[in-house]
Design a protein around this motif. Structure first.
Motif, PDB file in Angstrom:
ATOM      1  N   SER A 162      10.735  27.853 -95.628  1.00 43.17           N
ATOM      2  CA  SER A 162       9.753  26.980 -94.981  1.00 43.17           C
ATOM      3  C   SER A 162       8.498  26.884 -95.846  1.00 43.17           C
ATOM      4  O   SER A 162       8.107  27.854 -96.512  1.00 43.17           O
ATOM      5  CB  SER A 162       9.386  27.512 -93.591  1.00 43.17           C
ATOM      6  OG  SER A 162       8.770  28.777 -93.690  1.00 43.17           O
TER       7      SER A 162
ATOM      8  N   THR B 228       4.579  24.271 -96.295  1.00 42.09           N
ATOM      9  CA  THR B 228       3.671  23.312 -95.672  1.00 42.09           C
ATOM     10  C   THR B 228       3.076  22.406 -96.745  1.00 42.09           C
ATOM     11  O   THR B 228       2.603  22.891 -97.795  1.00 42.09           O
ATOM     12  CB  THR B 228       2.544  24.031 -94.921  1.00 42.09           C
ATOM     13  OG1 THR B 228       3.120  24.880 -93.921  1.00 42.09           O
ATOM     14  CG2 THR B 228       1.606  23.037 -94.256  1.00 42.09           C
TER      15      THR B 228
ATOM     16  N   PHE C 153      11.801  17.869 -91.332  1.00 41.50           N
ATOM     17  CA  PHE C 153      10.373  17.882 -90.999  1.00 41.50           C
ATOM     18  C   PHE C 153      10.207  18.484 -89.606  1.00 41.50           C
ATOM     19  O   PHE C 153      10.818  18.016 -88.629  1.00 41.50           O
ATOM     20  CB  PHE C 153       9.822  16.457 -91.045  1.00 41.50           C
ATOM     21  CG  PHE C 153       8.372  16.347 -90.696  1.00 41.50           C
ATOM     22  CD1 PHE C 153       7.402  17.030 -91.412  1.00 41.50           C
ATOM     23  CD2 PHE C 153       7.978  15.549 -89.620  1.00 41.50           C
ATOM     24  CE1 PHE C 153       6.067  16.919 -91.089  1.00 41.50           C
ATOM     25  CE2 PHE C 153       6.635  15.426 -89.291  1.00 41.50           C
ATOM     26  CZ  PHE C 153       5.684  16.114 -90.029  1.00 41.50           C
ATOM     27  N   ASN C 154       9.379  19.540 -89.512  1.00 40.41           N
ATOM     28  CA  ASN C 154       9.144  20.277 -88.263  1.00 40.41           C
ATOM     29  C   ASN C 154      10.440  20.808 -87.660  1.00 40.41           C
ATOM     30  O   ASN C 154      10.530  21.033 -86.442  1.00 40.41           O
ATOM     31  CB  ASN C 154       8.428  19.392 -87.236  1.00 40.41           C
ATOM     32  CG  ASN C 154       6.999  19.065 -87.680  1.00 40.41           C
ATOM     33  OD1 ASN C 154       6.359  19.874 -88.350  1.00 40.41           O
ATOM     34  ND2 ASN C 154       6.518  17.899 -87.290  1.00 40.41           N
ATOM     35  N   ASN C 155      11.411  20.970 -88.505  1.00 44.52           N
ATOM     36  CA  ASN C 155      12.698  21.570 -88.136  1.00 44.52           C
ATOM     37  C   ASN C 155      13.480  20.737 -87.110  1.00 44.52           C
ATOM     38  O   ASN C 155      14.385  21.237 -86.452  1.00 44.52           O
ATOM     39  CB  ASN C 155      12.497  22.981 -87.574  1.00 44.52           C
ATOM     40  CG  ASN C 155      13.728  23.864 -87.778  1.00 44.52           C
ATOM     41  OD1 ASN C 155      14.580  23.556 -88.618  1.00 44.52           O
ATOM     42  ND2 ASN C 155      13.829  24.934 -87.014  1.00 44.52           N
ATOM     43  N   ASN C 156      13.132  19.458 -86.994  1.00 43.88           N
ATOM     44  CA  ASN C 156      13.863  18.624 -86.042  1.00 43.88           C
ATOM     45  C   ASN C 156      14.143  17.219 -86.567  1.00 43.88           C
ATOM     46  O   ASN C 156      14.895  16.464 -85.957  1.00 43.88           O
ATOM     47  CB  ASN C 156      13.101  18.510 -84.713  1.00 43.88           C
ATOM     48  CG  ASN C 156      11.690  17.978 -84.916  1.00 43.88           C
ATOM     49  OD1 ASN C 156      11.334  17.527 -86.005  1.00 43.88           O
ATOM     50  ND2 ASN C 156      10.882  18.044 -83.861  1.00 43.88           N
TER      51      ASN C 156
ATOM     52  N   SER D  97       8.633   9.085 -89.056  1.00 44.80           N
ATOM     53  CA  SER D  97       7.572   9.794 -89.794  1.00 44.80           C
ATOM     54  C   SER D  97       7.588   9.497 -91.284  1.00 44.80           C
ATOM     55  O   SER D  97       6.628   9.858 -91.988  1.00 44.80           O
ATOM     56  CB  SER D  97       7.733  11.303 -89.592  1.00 44.80           C
ATOM     57  OG  SER D  97       7.689  11.641 -88.211  1.00 44.80           O
TER      58      SER D  97
ATOM     59  N   GLY E 159       2.498  18.437 -93.280  1.00 48.56           N
ATOM     60  CA  GLY E 159       3.027  19.208 -92.161  1.00 48.56           C
ATOM     61  C   GLY E 159       3.974  20.286 -92.671  1.00 48.56           C
ATOM     62  O   GLY E 159       4.014  20.607 -93.872  1.00 48.56           O
ATOM     63  N   THR E 160       4.739  20.864 -91.767  1.00 49.24           N
ATOM     64  CA  THR E 160       5.646  21.960 -92.083  1.00 49.24           C
ATOM     65  C   THR E 160       7.059  21.420 -92.288  1.00 49.24           C
ATOM     66  O   THR E 160       7.543  20.617 -91.476  1.00 49.24           O
ATOM     67  CB  THR E 160       5.650  22.998 -90.954  1.00 49.24           C
ATOM     68  OG1 THR E 160       4.305  23.464 -90.763  1.00 49.24           O
ATOM     69  CG2 THR E 160       6.544  24.169 -91.294  1.00 49.24           C
ATOM     70  N   TYR E 161       7.681  21.922 -93.364  1.00 49.66           N
ATOM     71  CA  TYR E 161       9.037  21.490 -93.716  1.00 49.66           C
ATOM     72  C   TYR E 161       9.921  22.726 -93.867  1.00 49.66           C
ATOM     73  O   TYR E 161       9.446  23.831 -94.224  1.00 49.66           O
ATOM     74  CB  TYR E 161       9.034  20.676 -95.006  1.00 49.66           C
ATOM     75  CG  TYR E 161       8.396  19.303 -94.877  1.00 49.66           C
ATOM     76  CD1 TYR E 161       9.183  18.185 -94.650  1.00 49.66           C
ATOM     77  CD2 TYR E 161       7.023  19.134 -94.978  1.00 49.66           C
ATOM     78  CE1 TYR E 161       8.607  16.915 -94.529  1.00 49.66           C
ATOM     79  CE2 TYR E 161       6.444  17.889 -94.860  1.00 49.66           C
ATOM     80  CZ  TYR E 161       7.246  16.780 -94.645  1.00 49.66           C
ATOM     81  OH  TYR E 161       6.673  15.531 -94.518  1.00 49.66           O
TER      82      TYR E 161
END
Length: 565
Positions: free
Chosen positions: A107, A109, A187-190, A277, A285-287
């Protein structure tokens, strides 16, 4: 039949390797060679500095606008999701690199938005793809789709390891070491980031250098695959026949070897969507990165990286080029300033020293320069006869004497000068007339006039002596003893001195110079003997007359001189 050379010259001409007589082969073409001076070199440094610095600034600013993110996933940075507390590198090592894969999740960011075209790269560190044997280990004819026997350059990856005589497809060390890690990003785990498999290789490579055989679907399964591969070349992208086999773009990118041990190769391109997105690229953001760890690098202390980057009009992020331009421009500007100061300082110092030398060598200024006195009209005429041989040598001596008298006239500001014509008879005399008229003023001392006259008289005597010595050498060379040697004697000038005291003093200096020149001549014994033998034939000298108020000798006086001669 070919014609044989007729003679030896023709044979030598045929064997000669001499280039043709042309301007190009004989290097006679016009050329231009620049002369490097301060006025030409300094502007060059200035122009380079003024041009390179702005270009460097533009390149650095453009490179800084490129967004880039690096993620190292080697060793402890990639922990296996299936085996607890074990790195994927250890999992491959325990499986003895038999094709077992490992998966890890990393992970990270992104602090800024990656707008525009976004590309994924994989990077390798300490991987020497530029090794000579590694670079040669391929067969380009095979990659063009030809089914002939492959080159031996593919050894030891030319034939199958089971001892069969079938060629490996593709053969060679480059193909055998193909990078086979895979990546997926969310992206954002979803929300999964869509990426494209095509459009990452050079179009010239895919259209020209790499071709599949005509029967690719049956050819590749029948051929043995490289030892480190899990399948054949036809299994590289089963979803698209245009991206399979030798034309697989991942394979084409890998086959273009890198020049440096640390390099990156294009892996995928992000597909932007009209909704969601990823309309403008990757937002901040978080990836989460899912890595299928298949490629071992621990054996050669290598490192692996996953890189996300945008591009600009000059390509990817590369600040080195811009800073190189700036450094060269600054060096040129510093060089210009230093050499400009040195040039101006040296020029000023030389000018000051030159003016100082001129002031030191300048004669003292008399008061008459500020209070001039009327020029004297008195003129002194000095006449003498010099016996010369007939022939073309007369003109030579006449020109020498004329030049000497002219130089004397220039120094003493003489207004009138006359040199008598030389008759063409065999034994003749030349009447030399020097007319002096002081134009400075009466403040010039008699010693200065005397020194000027001595210098000019010495030049006259030396010119006569030089001519006679040249004549003597010619006589000795011809060994002709019958031709008399003629010498000019200026000593007889002293025998006809006028009662005028000024003329007496002037001629006294002349006789002194003549005596010194004759003493130099006496060193040559043969020359002295011939001078004595020819002194009997010398003609009497003419009288020295002095005229005043600018009067010239009358024609009757000239006739008398010719009669005496």
């Amino acid at each position: 039949m070919s014609s044989q050379p007729e003679n030896e010259d023709d044979r030598d001409h045929q064997k000669s390797k001499k280039p043709a007589d042309t301007a190009f082969k004989q290097q006679r073409l016009p050329a231009w060679q620049p002369i490097i001076t301060a006025n030409t070199a300094l502007p060059v440094f200035l122009i380079i500095g003024l041009v390179f610095i702005p270009i460097g600034i533009v390149l650095v600013v453009t490179s800084n606008r490129v967004n880039e993110f690096d993620l190292d996933y080697t060793d402890t940075n990639c922990i296996s999701t299936s085996v607890a507390n074990t790195t994927c590198a250890d999992v491959l090592a325990k499986a003895n690199y038999t094709g077992q894969s490992c998966t890890c999740v990393k992970s990270f960011t992104l602090d800024t938005d990656f707008n525009g075209d976004v590309y994924f790269y994989y990077g390798l560190v300490n991987y020497y793809q530029n090794h000579r044997r590694y670079v040669r280990s391929r067969d380009d004819n095979q990659l063009l789709g030809k089914t002939d026997r492959v080159s031996t350059d593919c050894q030891p990856f030319q034939k199958a390891t089971n001892g069969s005589d079938i060629d490996i497809a593709p053969c060679g060390a480059i193909a055998n070491s193909k990078f086979n890690d895979t990546f997926s990003l969310s992206f954002n785990n979803n929300e999964t980031v869509n990426i494209a498999k095509t459009g990452i290789a050079w179009s010239t490579d895919k259209d020209v250098k790499f071709r599949n055989p005509t029967n690719a679907a049956t050819y590749f399964p029948a051929q043995p695959h490289p030892p480190n591969w899990n399948g054949t070349a036809w299994d590289l992208d089963p979803t698209s026949a245009d991206n399979d086999g030798y034309q697989n773009e991942d394979f084409i990118v890998w086959m273009r070897t890198a020049a440096m041990p640390t390099f990156r190769k294009l892996y995928r391109k992000v597909i932007t969507s009209s909704t969601g997105s990823f309309q403008n690229g990757l937002p901040k953001g978080t990836y989460y990165l899912t890595v299928t760890y298949n490629y071992p690098v621990s054996s050669f202390a290598g490192r692996k990286q996953f890189i996300i980057s945008t591009t600009s009009w000059m390509g990817g992020k590369n600040p080195f080029l811009g800073w190189a331009y700036i450094a060269v421009g600054i060096i040129c500007m510093i060089t210009f300033v230093i050499f400009f100061i040195l040039h101006k300082t040296w020029k000023t110092e030389n000018l000051a020293s030159y003016q100082m030398r001129r002031m030191q060598n300048r004669p003292p200024i008399s008061t008459s320069e500020y209070y001039p006195i009327e020029e004297s009209n008195q003129k002194t005429i000095i006449s003498s006869s010099i016996t010369l041989p007939s022939g073309p040598q007369q003109n030579n001596l006449s020109s020498n004497l004329s030049g000497t008298i002219d130089s004397f006239n220039n120094k003493t500001s003489t207004t009138q000068t006359a040199v008598g014509n030389v008759p063409s008879n065999e034994m003749s005399s030349m009447a030399m007339v020097m007319v002096t008229s002081p134009s400075y003023n009466d403040d010039i001392s008699f010693e200065q006039n005397n020194s000027l006259l001595n210098e000019s008289t010495d030049k006259v005597n030396l010119s006569s002596l030089s001519f006679l010595q040249t004549k003597q050498r010619q006589i000795n060379h011809r060994r002709n003893k019958s031709e008399p040697v003629i010498l000019g004697n200026l000593e007889e000038l002293s025998s006809s001195l006028s009662p005028n005291p000024t003329t007496s003093l002037l001629l006294e200096s002349s006789s002194t110079s003549t005596t010194s020149n004759e003493s130099a001549m006496s060193n040559n014994t043969s020359f002295e003997n011939k001078r004595k033998s020819s002194s009997k034939n010398l003609s009497p000298s003419t009288n020295i007359k002095q005229t005043t108020n600018g009067e010239r000798p009358s024609s009757s006086t000239t006739k008398k001189k010719e009669t005496l001669v």
